[in-house]
Design a protein around this motif. Structure first.
Motif, mmCIF file in Angstrom:
data_model
loop_
_atom_site.group_PDB
_atom_site.id
_atom_site.type_symbol
_atom_site.label_atom_id
_atom_site.label_comp_id
_atom_site.label_asym_id
_atom_site.label_seq_id
_atom_site.Cartn_x
_atom_site.Cartn_y
_atom_site.Cartn_z
ATOM 1 N N LEU A 356 0.720 -1.252 -0.088
ATOM 2 C CA LEU A 356 -0.058 -0.061 0.092
ATOM 3 C C LEU A 356 0.833 1.272 -0.073
ATOM 4 O O LEU A 356 0.377 2.192 -0.745
ATOM 5 C CB LEU A 356 -0.877 -0.165 1.230
ATOM 6 N N ILE A 359 2.069 1.815 -3.571
ATOM 7 C CA ILE A 359 0.969 2.490 -4.248
ATOM 8 C C ILE A 359 0.680 4.161 -3.982
ATOM 9 O O ILE A 359 0.405 4.977 -4.839
ATOM 10 C CB ILE A 359 -0.457 1.685 -4.015
ATOM 11 N N ARG A 360 0.621 4.293 -2.599
ATOM 12 C CA ARG A 360 0.495 5.738 -2.190
ATOM 13 C C ARG A 360 1.754 6.377 -2.144
ATOM 14 O O ARG A 360 1.578 7.859 -1.851
ATOM 15 C CB ARG A 360 -0.162 5.572 -0.670
ATOM 16 N N HIS A 361 2.884 5.988 -2.424
ATOM 17 C CA HIS A 361 4.160 6.782 -2.582
ATOM 18 C C HIS A 361 4.318 7.338 -0.840
ATOM 19 O O HIS A 361 4.696 8.389 -0.828
ATOM 20 C CB HIS A 361 4.195 7.928 -3.537
ATOM 21 N N VAL A 381 -6.478 7.305 -2.676
ATOM 22 C CA VAL A 381 -5.566 7.301 -3.566
ATOM 23 C C VAL A 381 -6.161 7.597 -4.935
ATOM 24 O O VAL A 381 -7.046 6.974 -5.357
ATOM 25 C CB VAL A 381 -4.666 5.941 -3.524
ATOM 26 N N THR A 383 -5.058 7.406 -8.742
ATOM 27 C CA THR A 383 -3.821 6.862 -9.570
ATOM 28 C C THR A 383 -3.684 7.929 -10.549
ATOM 29 O O THR A 383 -4.155 8.863 -10.672
ATOM 30 C CB THR A 383 -4.708 5.576 -10.088
ATOM 31 N N GLY A 487 8.406 -2.177 -7.234
ATOM 32 C CA GLY A 487 7.215 -1.538 -7.810
ATOM 33 C C GLY A 487 6.644 -2.572 -9.092
ATOM 34 O O GLY A 487 5.938 -1.858 -9.964
ATOM 35 N N LEU A 490 2.658 -3.298 -10.056
ATOM 36 C CA LEU A 490 1.688 -2.423 -9.470
ATOM 37 C C LEU A 490 0.572 -1.800 -10.337
ATOM 38 O O LEU A 490 -0.583 -1.484 -10.204
ATOM 39 C CB LEU A 490 2.344 -1.290 -8.695
ATOM 40 N N ASP A 491 0.967 -1.492 -11.679
ATOM 41 C CA ASP A 491 0.225 -0.919 -12.502
ATOM 42 C C ASP A 491 -0.772 -1.969 -13.029
ATOM 43 O O ASP A 491 -2.162 -1.558 -12.989
ATOM 44 C CB ASP A 491 0.951 -0.686 -13.888
ATOM 45 N N LEU A 494 -3.594 -2.181 -10.234
ATOM 46 C CA LEU A 494 -4.528 -1.124 -10.327
ATOM 47 C C LEU A 494 -5.266 -1.169 -11.312
ATOM 48 O O LEU A 494 -6.823 -1.040 -11.176
ATOM 49 C CB LEU A 494 -3.871 0.105 -10.462
#
Length: 840
Positions: A356, A359-361, A381, A383, A487, A490-491, A494
């Motif tokens: 998470l 995803i949230r940086h 979040v 995107t 990473g 992750l795309d 989402l």
């Protein structure tokens, strides 16, 4: 010869004394007597047994601090009884104060009712009197106006003398009123006024002469207002006032709609019917119910009473107070798209929070104690494609089952995070069960794919055992290989979430009263009670009045997941709500209502219902069950603790973990748990119960620390839940009684039995196996049946006492308090050892 016959006189406390005895024939005798001193037993040094309750109760073994002859168990029992008596006395004082307060409120209510009735009666009489005066004044004015109109219509010639008067005077007056032309002359205005005044005076004198007479017209109209009421009228008025004062005034019956709940007090029922309490009690007694005005009756009995008094009954329930919560029917044209709520679940240390954060940086993991998530988090979040997602992060530790269940209940999509190097674990299985129970779609995120020993196919194969078939294995559950560290994927994750949300077509009505679920609740030092709420329907705005569980409040501020204050929160938006009057339970539902009175009434009803439910659950239904429970509790050792945590969810998880610790011999009892800092009241409760105080991510304030130091109360701080559970489990293991194990060490056979003077029967034995020790325990076996178990009184080798005899040697044995020994009996020799047990 002396009266004492040469014997030494008995000593008397404080000196000797004499008593004069009288006999027959006048003989007397003086006898020196003594009062025997009370024997005081002083225990020898070191004879007091140490207390079993630990170092905190060491003073029980001090003879100087307790009466003589009192054992440790008896002293501890007395101290427990004293503590129970003190708590009962405090509870009785509290109950008496509450009863006195209730009686005072009842007296004040009755006094206000009496004053209100008296004020209404006075106002009604004043209004009636004013109305009568107004009617009399209007009637008199009407009569005066009528008289003036009659007088105005009379011709001017009325002032002429009458026919029966002097004819000469009439002739002269007539000539004066005729002018030279023979026409009548109109008198001047002043003359007319003077003549009218004279005429009124003459009429008044005539009326005064007839004042003693009563005409029919005067009787009907009430006269001219100057007549007195008759004696009969005055007597009738006095009788009515007397009947009214006695409460026997006959008045028209008023039929009322009486609201009757499931149970109602007799006096309250009488007030709602506007009837006398004595009449209601009398009606109940006629029905065979001997009750007083302060007792309660059920709704069926109340219905019979209401119908007997001629009123209409409206049966209501206590739960009707919740009807004010708006149940809005959602119309399709009012629904608008909303963001999906995504819950991340999985086993501990499988990388849920790290995923998470990627995803949230953000970097939430760095702030978690022990490197594991111990709170449920809510985030929103946006995107790169502009889609808005609401995430719930749940802990993975075994103790946080309730948090995972809450997350699954309020979510739209569940992301099951499984580590590629660890496969399916117990909490992974639990998360799958929660998702299936909630009926929500699932996406499997296989994390840590960047590690050398990662094997995603092993994870997919392991999920088959739990009926989770991923798309890679021709199933319908999406699976994505990701890495929170690099990473990777992750795309794709989402995109999978967006695809699943599009299939679900999530919509909500933002223009209705808000409704939401409490994700977490805590007691903030600077802000008071704070609840993290996920809005599910409607829009929550500043100033809204709401009720949540047993608490209510008014929205004072809304704070989003970034710490910014917002004015409103729509569907699927998590916010922190400030303005509650208390800390709600995690999982409670928030509903917006119209007024504070409604919110307060609903909260009070829910609190009362919850209290009754807890009391019913804790009470034994029968006397046999009560006695069985008391008997079972006698053999169970309890470890009392007091828990304070930073948030409601953590406190709940700790209590559930404590309930799982223990067995049939020992258990952990949580005296009290709550959120917020440790206070002096917590220390007082812990001192009364001899319990330690456990603080999870909270600290004690300065007065509480000082009080704990003075009273000797132990305070322990923890920030990782499994450390807390391990320590409590170790402390509870100390209450377990040690396990006694027997170790066989030898056999001996009796060859002959001898009688020895002063000793009794002695067995001449041959040690056939092992070794015989004097300090060991022995059993006498006859035909492989145990006849006696005890200890040896003597163990001799020839004529000498020895400590042990080896195998193959002969010896003499004598049992302690047992002499039924025969040749060919077998003696089994064993030793006992204590083994400390631990809770599993």
């Amino acid at each position: 010869m002396s009266d004492t016959d040469g014997k030494k006189p008995l000593g008397l406390r404080g000196g000797p004394g004499s008593v004069k005895q009288s006999f027959s024939h006048g003989r007397t005798k003086s006898v020196v007597v003594e009062t025997k001193r009370k024997r005081v037993v002083v225990p020898k040094a070191g004879s007091a047994k140490p207390s079993a309750s630990g170092a905190g109760k060491a003073h029980y073994g001090d003879p100087s601090k307790r009466p003589a002859g009192i054992s440790d168990a008896e002293m501890e029992r007395r101290m427990k009884a004293l503590a129970a008596a003190k708590s009962a006395e405090v509870q009785d004082a509290k109950n008496r104060a509450e009863e006195e307060k209730a009686r005072e409120e009842e007296r004040e209510r009755r006094r206000r009712e009496i004053e209100e009735k008296a004020r209404e009666e006075a106002e009604r009489e004043a209004a009636l009197k004013a109305k009568e005066e107004e009617e009399a004044r209007a009637k008199k004015e009407a009569e005066d106006a009528k008289k003036r109109e009659v007088q105005a219509k009379k011709p001017a010639a009325v002032a002429a003398p009458k026919v029966d008067d002097d004819p000469a005077a009439a002739q002269v007056a007539l000539q004066k009123q005729m002018d030279r032309g023979g026409r009548p002359v109109t008198p001047a205005p002043r003359a007319r006024e003077r003549e009218e005044t004279d005429r009124n005076n003459r009429n008044k004198v005539a009326d005064n002469r007839r004042s003693g007479k009563l005409t029919v017209n005067q009787a009907l109209t009430g006269g001219e207002g100057n007549r007195h009421r008759s004696m009969a009228s005055m007597k009738r008025k006095q009788e009515r006032m007397r009947q009214k004062a006695m409460g026997n005034e006959q008045r028209e019956k008023v039929v009322r709609d009486v609201r009757v709940p499931e149970a109602i007090v007799v006096s309250e029922l009488a007030n709602r019917m506007a009837e006398r309490v004595a009449d209601v009690v009398k009606a109940l007694m006629n029905m065979g119910m001997m009750v007083t005005q302060n007792q309660s009756i059920d709704a069926d009995t109340a219905e019979l009473i209401v119908e007997e008094f001629g009123h209409r009954i409206l049966r209501v329930s206590d739960a009707d107070v919740e009807d004010v919560i708006q149940q809005v029917e959602e119309k399709p044209e009012d629904l608008k798209p909303r963001p999906p709520v995504v819950t991340i679940m999985g086993h501990v240390d499988h990388g849920k929070t790290s995923l998470l954060d990627a995803i949230r940086h953000a970097n939430v993991t760095s702030g978690e104690a022990g490197g594991i998530t111990q709170h449920i988090g809510a985030y929103q979040v946006t995107t790169d494609s502009g889609a808005v997602l609401s995430f719930l992060d749940t802990p993975g530790h075994a103790a946080f089952t309730s948090m995972r269940a809450r997350g699954a209940q309020v979510t739209d999509i569940v992301i099951l995070v499984v580590a590629a190097d660890d496969s399916v674990m117990p909490q992974t299985i639990e998360a799958i069960a929660h998702a299936k129970a909630a009926g929500v779609p699932m996406i499997v995120a296989i994390n840590k794919c960047d590690k050398p020993d990662a094997d995603p196919n092993r994870v997919r194969t392991a999920l088959l055992q739990h009926e989770v078939v991923v798309e890679a294995m021709s199933g319908d559950v999406q699976d994505v290989e990701v890495s929170a560290k690099t990473g990777k994927g992750l795309d794709q994750l989402l995109e999978a979430i967006a695809l699943q949300a599009e299939i679900l077509e999530l919509k909500a009505n933002p223009d209705r009263a808000a409704e939401g679920a409490v994700i977490e609740a805590q007691l903030d030092v600077g802000r008071g009670p704070v609840a993290t709420v996920l809005v599910q329907k409607g829009t929550l705005k500043r100033g809204d009045i709401f009720v949540v569980g047993e608490q209510w409040g008014k929205v004072r501020a809304l704070v989003n997941d970034k710490g910014e204050r917002v004015d409103e929160a729509g569907p699927s938006v998590p916010v922190e709500v400030l303005g509650l009057n208390g800390t709600p339970e995690a999982g409670d539902v928030l509903n917006v209502v119209d007024t504070e009175a409604q919110a307060r009434e609903i909260a009070e009803y829910r609190e009362h219902a919850a209290k009754n439910k807890r009391a019913a659950a804790g009470a034994a239904t029968t006397l046999d069950q009560l006695l069985a429970k008391a008997k079972a509790d006698e053999t169970v050792s309890e470890l009392p603790i007091l828990v304070k945590a930073d948030v409601q969810g953590s406190a709940e998880a700790i209590v559930q973990a404590m309930e799982k610790i223990g067995n049939d011999e020992v258990r952990v009892r949580v005296l009290h748990y709550g959120v917020g800092a440790i206070t002096e009241s917590d220390i007082g409760l812990a001192e009364a119960s001899g319990a330690p105080v456990i603080g999870f991510n909270v600290r004690a304030n300065a007065p509480a620390r000082n009080s704990a130091n003075q009273k000797g109360v132990e305070i322990r701080y923890y920030s990782v839940i499994y450390d807390l559970v391990d320590d409590v489990k170790a402390a509870a293991s100390g209450l377990l009684s040690a396990e006694i194990r027997e170790n066989f060490i030898g056999y001996a056979q009796i060859k002959e039995v001898f009688k020895v003077s002063g000793v009794g029967k002695v067995a001449g034995c041959l040690v056939t196996e092992g070794v015989a020790r004097r300090s060991a325990g022995v059993r006498l076996l006859r035909d492989d049946v145990v006849m006696h178990e005890g200890t040896l009184k003597t163990l001799k080798r020839f004529k000498d006492e020895v400590k042990e005899v080896q195998s193959g040697q002969e010896c003499g044995m004598a049992f302690e308090n047992y002499e039924d020994i025969r040749p060919n009996d077998v003696i089994e020799i064993f030793e006992r050892e204590e083994v400390q047990r631990n809770l599993e």
